[in-house]
Design a protein around this motif. Structure first.
Motif, mmCIF file in Angstrom:
data_model
loop_
_atom_site.group_PDB
_atom_site.id
_atom_site.type_symbol
_atom_site.label_atom_id
_atom_site.label_comp_id
_atom_site.label_asym_id
_atom_site.label_seq_id
_atom_site.Cartn_x
_atom_site.Cartn_y
_atom_site.Cartn_z
ATOM 1 N N MET A 221 0.678 -1.218 -0.048
ATOM 2 C CA MET A 221 -0.106 0.026 -0.129
ATOM 3 C C MET A 221 0.806 1.217 -0.010
ATOM 4 S SD MET A 221 -2.918 -1.456 -0.498
ATOM 5 C CE MET A 221 -4.405 -0.521 -0.215
ATOM 6 N N SER A 222 0.249 2.572 -0.141
ATOM 7 C CA SER A 222 1.138 3.757 -0.268
ATOM 8 C C SER A 222 1.470 4.391 1.124
ATOM 9 C CB SER A 222 0.119 4.524 -0.956
ATOM 10 O OG SER A 222 -0.273 4.387 -2.133
ATOM 11 N N LYS A 223 2.398 5.139 0.944
ATOM 12 C CA LYS A 223 3.035 5.799 2.417
ATOM 13 C C LYS A 223 2.838 7.266 1.980
ATOM 14 C CE LYS A 223 6.786 2.987 3.521
ATOM 15 N NZ LYS A 223 8.468 3.083 3.624
ATOM 16 N N LYS B 80 -5.587 5.295 6.484
ATOM 17 C CA LYS B 80 -5.245 4.008 7.404
ATOM 18 C C LYS B 80 -6.144 3.039 7.361
ATOM 19 C CE LYS B 80 -2.376 6.854 10.623
ATOM 20 N NZ LYS B 80 -2.335 7.400 11.985
ATOM 21 N N LEU C 166 -5.414 6.569 -4.706
ATOM 22 C CA LEU C 166 -4.415 5.611 -4.215
ATOM 23 C C LEU C 166 -4.968 4.188 -4.421
ATOM 24 C CD1 LEU C 166 -3.017 7.277 -0.926
ATOM 25 C CD2 LEU C 166 -2.182 7.416 -3.120
ATOM 26 N N ALA C 167 -6.089 3.712 -4.751
ATOM 27 C CA ALA C 167 -6.630 2.414 -4.986
ATOM 28 C C ALA C 167 -5.939 1.920 -6.352
ATOM 29 C CB ALA C 167 -8.003 2.598 -5.121
ATOM 30 N N ALA D 255 -7.891 2.281 4.607
ATOM 31 C CA ALA D 255 -7.895 1.847 3.530
ATOM 32 C C ALA D 255 -6.490 1.160 3.394
ATOM 33 C CB ALA D 255 -7.797 2.904 2.373
ATOM 34 N N GLY D 256 -5.681 0.865 4.398
ATOM 35 C CA GLY D 256 -4.451 0.270 4.278
ATOM 36 C C GLY D 256 -3.038 0.775 3.976
ATOM 37 N N HIS D 257 -3.165 2.301 3.992
ATOM 38 C CA HIS D 257 -2.073 3.060 3.705
ATOM 39 C C HIS D 257 -1.566 3.425 5.038
ATOM 40 C CE1 HIS D 257 -3.490 3.195 -0.386
ATOM 41 N NE2 HIS D 257 -4.631 3.556 0.003
#
Length: 168
Positions: free
Chosen positions: A1-3, A25, A167-168, A27-29
């Protein structure tokens, strides 16, 4: 995932950091809160206390995928520090995602790179964007390539949806 890097100084609009950061967060980022110094205690306009994860001199641009600029008086404080201006400029020049809400675009104006870009902000900043050459829309969320801007806390739900989708 994105940072994601979230840049902040004192007097941030509390919810304009906390709500998007939580959505990212969820969404996993990952979101790294960056201020002038690591472990700096910052206070939002409404009294929320935040502690920075890293200082601006401690980050490596290449390690991050997106930039979040919450509003309040924080962006006005940040734009007087050339390190934050250079960071925002680098994100814009490399076309990495930039998420900016309310007064956040004040930092973008300082980069000299808003000319010809379509964006929005809090109503008092819209005039500054116009004079800096931006194409200003009075809409909840405006997307120009990977630059996503929004106006006020009232628009946070739409802003959060747009940045998570980016970001998806």
């Amino acid at each position: 995932m994105s940072k994601i890097i979230a840049v902040m100084a004192n007097s941030v609009e509390d919810i304009e950091y906390s709500f998007p950061a939580q959505a990212l967060k969820d969404a996993g980022h990952s979101v790294t809160l960056v201020g002038a110094q690591a472990n700096e205690k910052l206070t939002g306009k409404h009294g929320t206390e935040f502690t920075t994860d890293k200082g601006i001199d401690d980050i490596n641009f290449d390690d991050y995928d997106a930039l979040l600029i919450p509003g309040g008086f924080s962006p006005d404080n940040l734009r007087s520090d050339d390190r934050f201006v250079k960071l925002a400029k680098k994100f814009l020049l490399t076309d990495k995602p930039v998420f900016s809400i309310c007064h956040g675009p004040q930092l973008l104006i300082q980069t000299g790179l808003v000319k010809g870009r379509t964006l929005t902000s809090y109503e008092t900043v819209q005039t500054d964007l116009y004079y800096a050459g931006g194409i200003v829309k009075d809409e909840p969320v405006v997307i120009d390539r990977h630059l996503i801007t929004s106006r006020t806390p009232d628009d946070l739900e739409a802003f959060n949806e747009a940045i998570v989708n980016e970001l998806a």
